[in-house]
Design a protein around this motif. Structure first.
Motif, PDB file in Angstrom:
ATOM      1  N   MET A  91       0.855  -1.206   0.000  1.00 23.51           N
ATOM      2  CA  MET A  91       0.000   0.000   0.000  1.00 23.51           C
ATOM      3  C   MET A  91       0.886   1.249   0.000  1.00 23.51           C
ATOM      4  SD  MET A  91      -3.029   1.413   0.274  1.00 23.51           S
ATOM      5  CE  MET A  91      -3.789   2.902   0.869  1.00 23.51           C
ATOM      6  N   SER A  92       0.702   2.101  -0.957  1.00 22.11           N
ATOM      7  CA  SER A  92       1.497   3.330  -0.988  1.00 22.11           C
ATOM      8  C   SER A  92       0.570   4.539  -0.924  1.00 22.11           C
ATOM      9  CB  SER A  92       2.306   3.402  -2.280  1.00 22.11           C
ATOM     10  OG  SER A  92       1.430   3.489  -3.376  1.00 22.11           O
ATOM     11  N   PHE A  93       1.108   5.682  -0.580  1.00 20.73           N
ATOM     12  CA  PHE A  93       0.344   6.921  -0.720  1.00 20.73           C
ATOM     13  C   PHE A  93       1.232   7.964  -1.374  1.00 20.73           C
ATOM     14  CE2 PHE A  93       1.550   6.337   3.752  1.00 20.73           C
ATOM     15  CZ  PHE A  93       2.385   7.425   3.977  1.00 20.73           C
ATOM     16  N   THR A  94       0.588   8.863  -2.090  1.00 20.28           N
ATOM     17  CA  THR A  94       1.325   9.879  -2.841  1.00 20.28           C
ATOM     18  C   THR A  94       1.247  11.204  -2.097  1.00 20.28           C
ATOM     19  OG1 THR A  94       0.695   8.765  -4.870  1.00 20.28           O
ATOM     20  CG2 THR A  94       1.446  11.036  -5.088  1.00 20.28           C
ATOM     21  N   LEU A  95       2.374  11.865  -1.924  1.00 18.14           N
ATOM     22  CA  LEU A  95       2.407  13.142  -1.205  1.00 18.14           C
ATOM     23  C   LEU A  95       2.710  14.270  -2.176  1.00 18.14           C
ATOM     24  CD1 LEU A  95       4.503  11.956   1.874  1.00 18.14           C
ATOM     25  CD2 LEU A  95       2.027  11.995   1.596  1.00 18.14           C
ATOM     26  N   VAL A  96       1.930  15.330  -2.107  1.00 20.03           N
ATOM     27  CA  VAL A  96       2.155  16.463  -3.017  1.00 20.03           C
ATOM     28  C   VAL A  96       2.127  17.777  -2.251  1.00 20.03           C
ATOM     29  CG1 VAL A  96       1.134  15.268  -5.000  1.00 20.03           C
ATOM     30  CG2 VAL A  96      -0.323  16.693  -3.564  1.00 20.03           C
ATOM     31  N   SER A  97       2.915  18.719  -2.712  1.00 20.93           N
ATOM     32  CA  SER A  97       2.826  20.104  -2.233  1.00 20.93           C
ATOM     33  C   SER A  97       3.559  20.981  -3.244  1.00 20.93           C
ATOM     34  CB  SER A  97       3.409  20.256  -0.828  1.00 20.93           C
ATOM     35  OG  SER A  97       4.796  20.065  -0.849  1.00 20.93           O
ATOM     36  N   PRO A  98       3.354  22.309  -3.185  1.00 16.56           N
ATOM     37  CA  PRO A  98       4.044  23.164  -4.149  1.00 16.56           C
ATOM     38  C   PRO A  98       5.561  23.006  -4.047  1.00 16.56           C
ATOM     39  CG  PRO A  98       2.322  24.375  -3.006  1.00 16.56           C
ATOM     40  CD  PRO A  98       2.457  23.056  -2.301  1.00 16.56           C
ATOM     41  N   ARG A  99       6.258  23.326  -5.143  1.00 14.25           N
ATOM     42  CA  ARG A  99       7.715  23.175  -5.146  1.00 14.25           C
ATOM     43  C   ARG A  99       8.360  24.139  -4.149  1.00 14.25           C
ATOM     44  NH1 ARG A  99      10.719  24.167 -10.764  1.00 14.25           N
ATOM     45  NH2 ARG A  99       9.417  22.431 -11.431  1.00 14.25           N
ATOM     46  N   CYS A 100       7.784  25.319  -4.015  1.00  7.98           N
ATOM     47  CA  CYS A 100       8.380  26.317  -3.125  1.00  7.98           C
ATOM     48  C   CYS A 100       7.265  27.143  -2.480  1.00  7.98           C
ATOM     49  CB  CYS A 100       9.299  27.222  -3.956  1.00  7.98           C
ATOM     50  SG  CYS A 100       9.979  28.599  -3.030  1.00  7.98           S
ATOM     51  N   MET A 101       7.381  27.397  -1.176  1.00  5.24           N
ATOM     52  CA  MET A 101       6.441  28.305  -0.514  1.00  5.24           C
ATOM     53  C   MET A 101       7.245  29.308   0.309  1.00  5.24           C
ATOM     54  SD  MET A 101       3.172  26.039   0.650  1.00  5.24           S
ATOM     55  CE  MET A 101       3.965  24.562   1.205  1.00  5.24           C
ATOM     56  N   ILE A 102       6.966  30.584   0.104  1.00  4.19           N
ATOM     57  CA  ILE A 102       7.618  31.628   0.902  1.00  4.19           C
ATOM     58  C   ILE A 102       6.580  32.119   1.899  1.00  4.19           C
ATOM     59  CG2 ILE A 102       8.855  33.820   0.855  1.00  4.19           C
ATOM     60  CD1 ILE A 102       9.535  33.302  -2.060  1.00  4.19           C
TER      61      ILE A 102
END
Ligand code: NAD
Length: 390
Positions: free
Chosen positions: A1-12
């Motif tokens: 079982m896997s899960f995919t993690l996402v977020s913006p490349r850069c956050m200021i």
């Protein structure tokens, strides 16, 4: 079982960070932005905080400012027509969730030809592609859209709030500057703040939660819980605004990686049929829907109560009960009206119950709830919520 993690490349993140917009674009190799925003941002002068640094850096940003609250496919199409008249390499979504979602939807719709319709991109379609990157700069502490892989667009013809999900909706970068939120009026502070709280809570109790989203959701609740009332009563309280802004972004990361559940599933149809702002429709539903799932997800609801600050009890039953009560009390203090008090006609509400319940189920979100409702239970919840607190 896997899960995919996402977020913006850069956050200021931080007070005054919007001044870094030109430097950020430079780092990303972008130079020809179209800024997508709303008329209030232009009229209030808030937009200058984004435009001035771009102009100072020698860029010539264009502005599409015709977005509307709870954006429609018609507005997105108008945005695309504007986009195609210029030569742009990125979109900057500047404003609340509505302008940011409009920018994201434009980037997705622009992958199609001139006849492409937003409807074709709604879930279960995987909207993984965008014609150009989006940089998001939120001016409300609420939706977390700056960090999510979602955009919500209303189909104007069918009164349906469509969820569009995929990597194409994930901003490449975000600037999270709480100083942009001092001017948010109390009603919007309350609605957007409860929206953020519901993101964190639903991500935490979601059947699709994972260790990463749990960490984000719990931290978001710790930030939002003690600061929402303060931001509502004291608009210029900088520490409260800062905590709310960071909490909202982190809550966005949480639900983007775990999905939302029954509150959001039921909320979108209310917004689409009765034009209730997104955060407010969530707030109307939150206490009753939380109580509906309480027994099924008791340990997690109890932990949420402790993190928000509603209970210090080690007893899960006691703390979970305190959550349901605390959310109802929060609504009362922040002046959240029930649908009846909001002015929704009882007959109109009754007439739409069946359709709204079907649309809620079709969105898939209710299936993530600790207690998964059937259609009759959703109708019963809508009925109970109609006159709550009234
Ligand atoms: P909004 O963007 O519709 O803004 C609400 C009102 O607040 C507008 O009149 C706007 O001009 C005003 N406003 C915004 N910033 C202000 C400021 N700094 N000072 C004074 N006024 C300000 O509201 P929202 O709640 O931020 O966004 C709602 C939209 O976001 C809905 O369409 C909802 O469906 C969507 N949404 C998207 C996601 C996602 O992940 N993409 C998540 C939740 C909600």
């Amino acid at each position: 079982m896997s899960f995919t993690l996402v977020s913006p490349r850069c956050m200021i993140v931080g007070g005054g960070a919007v001044a870094e917009i030109a430097a950020l674009l430079g780092k990303l190799g972008l130079a020809r932005p179209l800024v997508v925003t709303d008329p209030f941002m232009v009229a209030s002068g808030l937009l200058r905080r984004c435009l001035d640094p771009l102009l100072a850096a020698g860029m010539q940003p264009a502005v599409f400012s015709d977005t509307i609250p709870e954006p429609t496919d018609t507005v997105v199409e108008a945005g695309i027509a504007f986009l195609r008249r210029g030569d742009h390499d990125c979109l900057i979504g500047f404003g609340g969730g509505s302008p940011i979602d409009t920018a994201k939807a434009m980037a997705i719709l622009a992958t199609g030809d001139a006849t492409a319709k937003m409807r074709a991109f709604k879930v279960p379609f995987a909207a993984d592609h965008a014609a150009m990157p989006v940089i998001a700069i939120p001016t409300t502490a609420g939706t977390g859209s700056e960090a999510t892989r979602f955009t919500v667009i209303t189909d104007a013809e069918h009164d349906e709030k469509m969820l569009i999900a995929g990597l194409g909706a994930l901003p490449l970068a975000a600037i999270v500057d709480y100083e942009l939120t001092f001017s948010v009026p109390p009603r919007t502070t309350a609605d957007t703040g409860i929206d953020a709280l519901s993101h964190a809570l639903e991500a935490y109790v979601s059947r699709r939660a994972n260790p990463y989203s749990d960490g984000q959701a719990l931290r978001a609740m710790e930030l939002i819980g003690p600061n929402l009332r303060t931001a509502f009563h004291e608009p210029n309280n900088a520490p409260a605004r800062e905590a709310m802004m960071l909490g909202a972004t982190i809550a966005g990361i949480a639900f983007s990686n775990a999905s939302v559940a029954l509150v959001h599933g039921m909320s979108r149809p209310v917004g689409a049929h009765f034009h209730v702002p997104h955060g407010l429709s969530n707030a109307m539903l939150l206490p009753a829907v939380t109580r509906f799932g309480l027994a099924a997800g008791q340990a997690r609801y109890a932990e949420a109560a402790r993190r928000i600050g509603f209970s210090g009890s080690p007893d899960d039953a006691v703390a979970a009960e305190a959550l349901a009560e605390g959310l109802a009390a929060l609504n009362a203090e922040l002046g959240v009206p029930a649908p009846r008090a909001f002015g929704i006609d009882p007959q109109a509400w009754d007439d739409r119950l069946d359709l709204m319940a079907a649309q809620a189920l079709a969105s898939g979100s209710p299936a993530n709830n600790p207690r998964v409702p059937d259609k009759a239970e959703i109708v019963a919840l809508y009925r109970a919520v109609y006159a709550a607190n009234a």
